[in-house]
Enzyme design. Structure first.
Site, PDB file in Angstrom:
ATOM      1  N   GLU A  74       0.546  -3.133  12.325  1.00 57.73           N
ATOM      2  CA  GLU A  74       0.783  -4.581  12.295  1.00 57.73           C
ATOM      3  C   GLU A  74       1.112  -5.168  13.660  1.00 57.73           C
ATOM      4  OE1 GLU A  74       3.685  -5.101   9.218  1.00 57.73           O
ATOM      5  OE2 GLU A  74       2.253  -4.624   7.631  1.00 57.73           O
TER       6      GLU A  74
ATOM      7  N   LYS B 213       2.526  -0.212  16.010  1.00 58.69           N
ATOM      8  CA  LYS B 213       3.786  -0.129  15.275  1.00 58.69           C
ATOM      9  C   LYS B 213       3.880   1.215  14.572  1.00 58.69           C
ATOM     10  CE  LYS B 213       6.190  -2.692  11.574  1.00 58.69           C
ATOM     11  NZ  LYS B 213       5.927  -3.617  10.431  1.00 58.69           N
ATOM     12  N   GLN B 214       2.728   1.728  14.125  1.00 52.38           N
ATOM     13  CA  GLN B 214       2.747   2.879  13.236  1.00 52.38           C
ATOM     14  C   GLN B 214       1.374   3.545  13.247  1.00 52.38           C
ATOM     15  OE1 GLN B 214       3.165  -0.301  10.170  1.00 52.38           O
ATOM     16  NE2 GLN B 214       2.226   1.239   8.876  1.00 52.38           N
TER      17      GLN B 214
ATOM     18  N   TRP C 259       0.831  -1.210   0.000  1.00 58.05           N
ATOM     19  CA  TRP C 259       0.000   0.000   0.000  1.00 58.05           C
ATOM     20  C   TRP C 259       0.863   1.257   0.000  1.00 58.05           C
ATOM     21  CZ3 TRP C 259      -1.812   2.784   4.862  1.00 58.05           C
ATOM     22  CH2 TRP C 259      -0.872   2.632   5.896  1.00 58.05           C
ATOM     23  N   ASP C 260       2.150   1.092   0.316  1.00 56.75           N
ATOM     24  CA  ASP C 260       3.081   2.224   0.255  1.00 56.75           C
ATOM     25  C   ASP C 260       2.905   3.019  -1.036  1.00 56.75           C
ATOM     26  OD1 ASP C 260       3.978  -0.017   1.763  1.00 56.75           O
ATOM     27  OD2 ASP C 260       5.981   0.830   1.922  1.00 56.75           O
TER      28      ASP C 260
END
Lengths: 766, 766
Positions: free
Chosen positions: B483, B595-596, B353-354
């Site tokens: 994640e 994580k993000q 998806w980046d």
């Protein structure tokens, strides 16, 4: 119909054939059903297992397994994450000593033909498998009869007697009795229930000595050396053949003049002479071996009697299942009971919670010495369980592997593997049940307490005091027994069993402190147990979250299960079952569909203080969303169905469990016999129909008689006494046929049976 | 400080060095930091990438990648379940044409020495990487200068000019200019972020033609044939060496008298003559190639200007990042932008998806042709996405693979792979953004609508109308961008983006129906779209569950995230980060730790109707539980921090993104450059500090000036116009430097800029 006062229904059943419930007879099985028959007729003693193969039809098959012989294969991941299991134990077939080449005029009959008739009879009273096949040769019919037994009193011997008879005219035959090197194990393919991704190789041969009939092989990675040998009671002409060893015999046979010989196969894996064992068995002789085996089984059946009046096939199925469970258990505590025992390659020979939740309850009440051996095995892997806990970031205690042979985690799919932390509570349950059934305080002091304490220690680390101030103790991110739901929060089964586990551990500490103060002090020091820790266990148990759905008014399998859309079970075509082979796990996970009993099972194991209406509501709901794709499901549903008055379902599920392998209900009996379901069928009878529950160490019964049956009876071993229970249309009887006085409950009525006493209740409890 | 009316800060910045923001200079990098420098100095054109290696120091390294050349390796599972990805694409290095052996007195200097001094200069205006190293030989110092460019206007050529000069005395040298066969790819080891479990083999050579300087190789499983060739502008003496081909040159060099030659390396993978391409490049000449490249970059920088006043290093970092993103994109739409572009082996060369959420937003506003090519690539894999949907039991529509090259799912760990269904909504977002930025109705009619419709179709299948009668639409069992939380229910990001996706799809249908009725009718028939289906999308969007925590008064990442115990971030030692390398995923899953950016990211992409206080509360909470172990995290946090007035955090996260590779902040730049974070640093400037949001197709700005900066400016391409935005302590200016009139919003103030017009606001909007 039973006469009042008759305590052994088997003998007394009027008009019955005394053999009917004891003999498994399989006739003229077509070639494609052979693997199923081989599983049903497998013999074992917990250390060795041999499938019921036809000796003279050898075809690169896996026949013989040793509990101690397994390969250790690395597990490769395409995406490796921290803490993933790095390798797996895989039980591999060992050298095959069953092989017989029978040459008539130089042609090996088994290699090209299939017998024109063939019959196997497994006698559950003697443990002897008798197989007779008739082969049509150019020289007329040849009958081959093999009798086989795997003695419980040897480490790993297979005793056979073989008889070859020409039925039509005199024939010269050549017999090659062989011991062939091991074949490679089964590959997993697309079915995760079978074997493993092996390397396609068997063991490597390091010694081959035809003169001694000896073959020594070694597993390639785990480095386990296993010696196999054969010996015969006839003069040998050693053969050096096809990588194996053997004996050549030349004989004449004619109608009425069979050629007969005994062949003994022995294995060793801790050093020592396998060939000496084989020759020793020859010296002992087949008849003597069978006599001893019969005695051992008589003793077992005395404590493990079971009979259904009006359903011979159910009687046979139950006994066959109990026989398989009994023979699968290690006599020495060196191995656990694998999912398929030693009857096949299914599940790589791994032990799961099946051992403690399904198998052990039967053995604790029928052969407690074997139940203890199962716990001895677990105790022997406690250090591996400690290491496993660290691998999963738990800084204290021990976490048993979800699937293992040697003790370390062998599951490569943690959502339905390591996430089943309930394994610890299951083992604790088994310790508690064994303790209740035997009062074996020595075991508790030596091993049981350490097992309970170390396994209890994961719960405070895994869960937490709710951050919302509710006071609840919660456990996130686990998987319960239902593998169609994974990594969820507050699984009712897990939390309920953990609650019972923590209380059992705390109570056991109190008991040891009081009754074995020296032993307790040693344990407390060695394991650094403090009063604060034990108090914390009790606090956690009291605060444990057990999700409840107020709208449906039922206990909830977990925090989210009941909010998921229901799987359209009726609309799913039969070919799409089991769902796990046809749908991605994520598809299953996001639906309200259960593979097997989950909450329902907890209501049996730890549901004593829950009223029956609440259980019935739960039963009805979970029955409607469970597809029973696991053979572990039926017995739990049968038991709870009995308790909540769902008689038809109780019987339907009982049959699923009882006939799981006899009728190959999951179409995979060829991978091996389903130990858990087999033992579960006993549970469905005793815990289900008879309503047995051990509450506070005292047996409670609440028997019902299924409509389809005229009666049933069984024997239990409890605290050194033998209790005979019979249930008929007229009522129930409890007889103490051996041992000291025993207290029990019939429904709410507590009674104490004096030695030899029998009490009759004119009505069933429900 | 900017003078009012000055639209090009770069030129105007008083006292500035015009080169400072354009030249990446790396001097005397120690050998162990070389792989980092090679990544930073990688050149690419979206089809080919070559790392910034030192030509005369060859050492079994992977230097060159082609987007079209990848291996297809089967994925092996120890426990294989239905629907698991069966194989993976793995980008593999191709033949290495950079290699130069420089022999002085017969000794190859690069094989045993390290240069005494070395400097690389990457000029972002010309795309030329110039590297000069000085080697100490027994015959004095030898300087080697290489100039390299990867032309955007060829399929796959590397143009180099090499200069060798003896600095101390005349020296006779031998130069072997080589093309060596590919080496094996990197192994994953224990770090899932690197390569793959390959077979340790490179491509197989099928043609080796020293006379033509040609090497044709083939991938072993995917069967992709790739031809590589080298050509020189000096007389060749063909070499047949070490499995490769080459040219040998013998020369004299003395101080002031360098030996210079040009070497052209060309690749083909669709047939055709690579050696002809190489010779063609020689004929064209290095200088001509550089001139064309400079022109192409000038055009890019005109639309993609960016400058920070008072922070040269930030200016350089932003431009370096944009350069890398620009050169990573395919010019033809045949390939996606991989996580590391073509700069290294990280993540197997997979697209995630980046591409759509990080990279495409920058390109849509600076090089829209490349953004379109990215969507062309996705469209070309739509059939694979349809097949992937079926594999995951979705009976309609298309589900894009979480990670892929050719289109099929390559993720072997579905909890953090395929479970990220949000990939579909991310691609839809990109279609919408490209459409907003360009108004390219042709694309919508040809490909965009089909992409939107097919991807939208998974949501009705994946979710369900809540069975509790709440009227909510719910989606169970998914994983959001974070994640460290997997397989949960109603992930806010996923649901919010799906909501936007469904509305965009429905609105696009309406628009096509109105504006391109013929095209719409064809699509409606081909894809069988009904009015009922479109109406259902709108109903689902309106009913979409977006969990909210009333107690904390914040939006909830998912149904359970906020009830989990918080990870002790402060108490976790630095060596334990990133957590994914030190804790089992289950340990992470059961904690409240991200994580993000997850919900935070959705508040940027789809948060236009949410008030700033609510966003601030969410920001503060999620900032406190996020460890930013992903390089994707910083830019989102920076953007939202800007919006909610957390200026210090906005700058801190901006720096994390901007310097991700320049300062190797995640210590893995040697695996390749982080395309998403690089593009994210542009987003942190434009979407963050300048508050850019495309709302209803109209650019909205809400600029702030970070305390640390004197000003900043950037150029955007929007609907064929070029908009220049500058922000200073005095206010903000908007200039339309090219194209038709444009409407935009400064805060709540809507303005229409006429062609060439500039508007100045004396205060910033916040």
């Amino acid at each position: 119909m039973l006469a009042d006062g008759d305590s052994t229904m088997t003998r007394a059943r009027p008009g019955g054939d005394a053999d009917a419930g004891w003999l498994l007879t399989l006739s003229d099985i077509p070639a494609d059903r052979e693997p199923w028959a081989e599983t049903l007729c497998a013999l074992s003693n917990g250390a060795l297992g041999v499938r019921g193969v036809i000796e003279e039809s050898p075809a690169g098959r896996a026949t013989t397994f040793l509990a101690a012989v397994f390969e250790q294969n690395p597990i490769h991941y395409h995406e490796q994450l921290k803490g993933f299991a790095t390798g797996t134990d895989t039980r591999v077939p060992v050298a095959d000593g069953t092989v017989l080449e029978l040459l008539v005029d130089g042609v090996s009959i088994g290699s090209t033909l299939w017998p024109s008739t063939s019959e196997r009879v497994l006698d559950l009273r003697t443990g002897v498998l008798t197989r007779r096949s008739v082969w049509d040769s150019a020289y007329g019919r040849i009958a081959v009869t093999s009798e086989r037994v795997v003695p419980f009193d040897t480490d790993a011997t297979i005793a056979t007697r073989l008889t070859i008879e020409a039925l039509d005219r005199p024939v010269a035959i050549e017999v090659r009795s062989l011991l062939l090197p091991s074949v490679a194990g089964a590959a997993q393919g697309d079915d995760p229930r079978i074997g493993a991704a092996g390397d396609g190789q068997g063991l490597e041969t390091i010694v081959r000595d035809a003169a001694r009939g000896l073959l020594v092989q070694r597993t390639r990675r785990s480095g386990i050396e296993v010696a196999a040998a054969i010996a015969h009671d006839v003069t040998d002409e050693p053969l050096d053949i096809a990588g194996g060893v053997g004996t050549r015999m030349v004989a004449e046979t004619a109608p009425g003049h069979p050629f007969r010989f005994e062949k003994m196969i022995a294995y060793r894996w801790r050093g020592g002479d396998a060939d000496r064992d084989a020759r020793g068995a020859v010296a002992r002789g087949f008849t003597a071996i069978v006599d001893t085996q019969r005695d051992a089984l008589s003793a077992f059946w005395r404590d493990a009697e079971v009979v259904v009046d009006g359903d011979d096939r159910a009687t046979l199925a139950l006994r066959l299942n109990m026989f398989h469970v009994f023979q699968a258990a290690s006599r020495t505590g060196e191995a656990g009971v694998a999912a398929k025992g030693l009857t096949g390659e299914g599940y790589e020979g791994h032990c799961f919670w099946d051992s403690e939740i399904f198998v052990l309850p039967m053995l604790a009440c029928t052969a407690p010495r074997l139940a203890r051996a199962m716990l001895d095995y677990r105790f022997s892997t406690l250090d591996a369980a400690r290491a496993n806990a660290r691998t999963l970031d738990l800084d204290a205690g021990a976490l048993f592997a979800w699937r293992t042979i040697a003790g370390h985690e062998c599951s490569a799919h943690y959502p339905s593997g390591s996430a089943q932390y309930h394994i610890n509570a299951d083992i604790a349950f088994a310790v508690g049940l064994y303790d209740a059934a035997t009062g074996d305080l020595n075991f508790l002091a030596e091993k049981g307490a350490e097992l309970l304490i170390e396994t209890a220690r994961i719960w405070p680390l895994l869960g937490h005091d709710a951050i919302d101030g509710s006071g609840e103790f919660r456990i996130h991110g686990v998987t319960g027994p239902d593998e169609y739901t994974a990594l969820i929060d507050n699984n009712w089964y897990t939390n309920r069993m953990a609650q019972a586990h923590l209380r059992l551990a705390a109570n056991s500490v109190d008991r040891l402190r009081a009754e074995r103060p020296d032993a307790w002090r040693a344990i407390a020091v060695r394991l650094a147990v403090t009063d604060e820790e034990v108090a914390r266990w009790r606090m956690i148990a009291d605060a444990m979250r057990l999700p409840y759905d107020e709208t449906l008014d039922i206990d909830a399998q977990d925090d989210s299960f009941l909010s998921k859309p229901r799987w359209d079970i009726a609309g799913t075509p039969p070919r799409k079952f089991p769902l796990l082979l046809h749908y991605h796990p994520m598809t299953l996970y996001r639906h309200q569909v259960a593979k097997q009993a989950d909450l329902v099972h907890a209501l049996i194991l730890a549901g004593d203080d829950i009223d029956r209406d609440r259980k019935r509501r739960a039963f009805d709901h979970y029955a409607s969303v469970t597809v029973h794709d696991s053979t572990l499901s039926a017995c739990a549903f049968s038991i709870l169905a009995s308790e909540v008055g769902r008689g038809d379902e109780a019987m339907r599920h009982f049959r699923e469990a009882a006939f799981v392998d006899l009728e190959d209900r999951h179409r995979n009996t060829h991978h091996g016999a389903h130990m858990a379901a087999m033992a579960g069928s006993w549970q469905a009878l005793v815990w289900g129909f008879a309503g047995f529950r051990p509450i506070g160490g005292i047996p409670h019964f609440l028997p019902v008689l299924p409509d389809a049956w005229d009666g049933y009876a069984f024997t239990l071993s409890w605290r050194g006494s033998r209790l005979h229970v019979e249930v008929t249309a007229e009522g129930c009887g409890y007889s103490l046929t051996s041992g000291p006085a025993l207290t029990l409950f019939h429904g709410d009525t507590g009674i104490m049976l004096a030695p030899g006493e029998r009490r009759w209740f004119g009505v069933t409890a429900r």
